[in-house]
Write a protein that holds these residues in place. Sequence first.
Motif, short mmCIF file in Angstrom:
data_model
loop_
_atom_site.label_atom_id
_atom_site.label_comp_id
_atom_site.label_asym_id
_atom_site.label_seq_id
_atom_site.Cartn_x
_atom_site.Cartn_y
_atom_site.Cartn_z
N THR A 78 -148.89 44.74 -59.50
CA THR A 78 -149.51 44.03 -60.18
C THR A 78 -149.12 42.61 -59.94
N ARG A 79 -150.24 41.66 -59.99
CA ARG A 79 -150.07 40.11 -59.61
C ARG A 79 -148.97 40.01 -58.42
N PRO A 80 -149.39 40.39 -57.18
CA PRO A 80 -148.23 40.18 -56.26
C PRO A 80 -148.17 38.70 -55.72
N ASP A 81 -149.25 37.85 -56.01
CA ASP A 81 -149.11 36.58 -55.45
C ASP A 81 -148.03 35.83 -56.48
N PHE A 82 -148.15 36.41 -57.84
CA PHE A 82 -147.15 35.61 -58.74
C PHE A 82 -145.63 36.08 -58.48
N TRP A 83 -145.53 37.40 -58.18
CA TRP A 83 -144.26 37.91 -57.84
C TRP A 83 -143.60 37.07 -56.45
N ARG A 84 -144.39 37.30 -55.58
CA ARG A 84 -144.03 36.70 -54.36
C ARG A 84 -143.38 35.21 -54.47
N GLN A 85 -144.13 34.42 -55.07
CA GLN A 85 -143.80 32.91 -55.55
C GLN A 85 -142.41 33.00 -56.36
N LYS A 86 -142.29 34.05 -57.30
CA LYS A 86 -141.44 34.00 -58.27
C LYS A 86 -139.99 34.18 -57.43
N PHE A 87 -140.13 35.34 -56.73
CA PHE A 87 -138.84 36.05 -55.73
C PHE A 87 -138.71 34.97 -54.68
N GLU A 88 -139.58 34.08 -54.13
CA GLU A 88 -139.34 33.09 -53.18
C GLU A 88 -138.55 31.93 -53.86
N GLN A 89 -139.06 31.31 -55.14
CA GLN A 89 -138.06 30.58 -55.70
C GLN A 89 -136.86 30.90 -55.87
N ASN A 90 -136.69 32.11 -56.52
CA ASN A 90 -135.33 32.80 -56.66
C ASN A 90 -134.34 32.52 -55.56
N THR A 91 -134.69 33.06 -54.47
CA THR A 91 -134.11 33.01 -53.07
C THR A 91 -133.82 31.62 -52.73
N GLN A 92 -134.64 30.63 -52.84
CA GLN A 92 -134.55 29.21 -52.36
C GLN A 92 -133.36 28.63 -53.43
N ARG A 93 -133.38 28.99 -54.71
CA ARG A 93 -132.60 28.42 -55.54
C ARG A 93 -131.35 28.95 -55.29
N ASP A 94 -131.03 30.15 -55.02
CA ASP A 94 -129.85 30.76 -54.72
C ASP A 94 -129.28 30.05 -53.45
N ALA A 95 -130.20 29.72 -52.37
CA ALA A 95 -129.44 29.27 -51.25
C ALA A 95 -128.87 27.76 -51.44
N ARG A 96 -129.77 27.06 -52.23
CA ARG A 96 -129.53 25.74 -52.51
C ARG A 96 -128.11 25.88 -53.33
N ASN A 97 -127.87 26.42 -54.28
CA ASN A 97 -126.61 26.38 -55.10
C ASN A 97 -125.29 26.97 -54.09
N ILE A 98 -125.73 28.04 -53.48
CA ILE A 98 -124.79 28.38 -52.53
C ILE A 98 -123.97 27.37 -51.45
N ALA A 99 -125.30 26.46 -50.92
CA ALA A 99 -124.84 25.31 -50.15
C ALA A 99 -124.02 24.54 -50.79
N LYS A 100 -124.47 23.91 -52.18
CA LYS A 100 -123.83 22.87 -52.84
C LYS A 100 -122.43 23.39 -53.08
N LEU A 101 -122.11 24.66 -53.27
CA LEU A 101 -120.78 25.07 -53.68
C LEU A 101 -120.19 25.05 -52.28
N HIS A 102 -120.61 25.66 -51.27
CA HIS A 102 -119.66 25.35 -50.11
C HIS A 102 -119.51 23.94 -49.53
N ALA A 103 -120.21 22.94 -49.64
CA ALA A 103 -120.41 21.46 -49.76
C ALA A 103 -119.11 21.03 -50.41
N ALA A 104 -118.87 21.68 -51.75
CA ALA A 104 -117.79 21.00 -52.37
C ALA A 104 -116.52 21.94 -52.25
N GLY A 105 -116.52 22.54 -51.50
CA GLY A 105 -115.21 23.37 -50.96
C GLY A 105 -115.15 24.76 -51.44
N TRP A 106 -115.99 25.36 -52.11
CA TRP A 106 -115.86 26.54 -52.81
C TRP A 106 -116.32 27.69 -51.71
N ARG A 107 -115.22 28.85 -51.85
CA ARG A 107 -115.93 30.06 -51.01
C ARG A 107 -116.67 30.73 -52.04
#
Length: 140
Positions: A78-107
Amino acid sequence: MDAESRRRLMARFRGRDTKPEVAARRVLHRLGYRFRLHRKDLPGRPDIVLPRHGAVIFVHGCFWHRHSGCRVATMPKTRPDFWRQKFEQNTQRDARNIAKLHAAGWRVLVLWECETKDRDKMAEILLDFLKPLPPFDAAA
């Protein structure tokens, strides 16, 4: 399922102290590691923070964070467009946060929900991630 029933169902999903997260914390504690939880001052508020080791661990649900190749990471019918957008936002946010942590010197380690089901395998993953890094040799 009507809208109110779905709302109640979705409200039951927790963001912290989930079964996979608690399982990972128990294994870490048994291995002798001490850690902090959900540090608000770090990008993405990592589930587990090991300051002594310069390491953070995210315990991600396979469905919500789209574990590639996992049978749990299905697309709702049900509502595949909504879910596709939701999941894409989640994965993009995860990637941004991981990149910020790496830049700050965290493993950073992402421990997937399906990896927490086998305690021995999870212990191997955690030990491999937390083993001391070899000294840097500039001459090599």
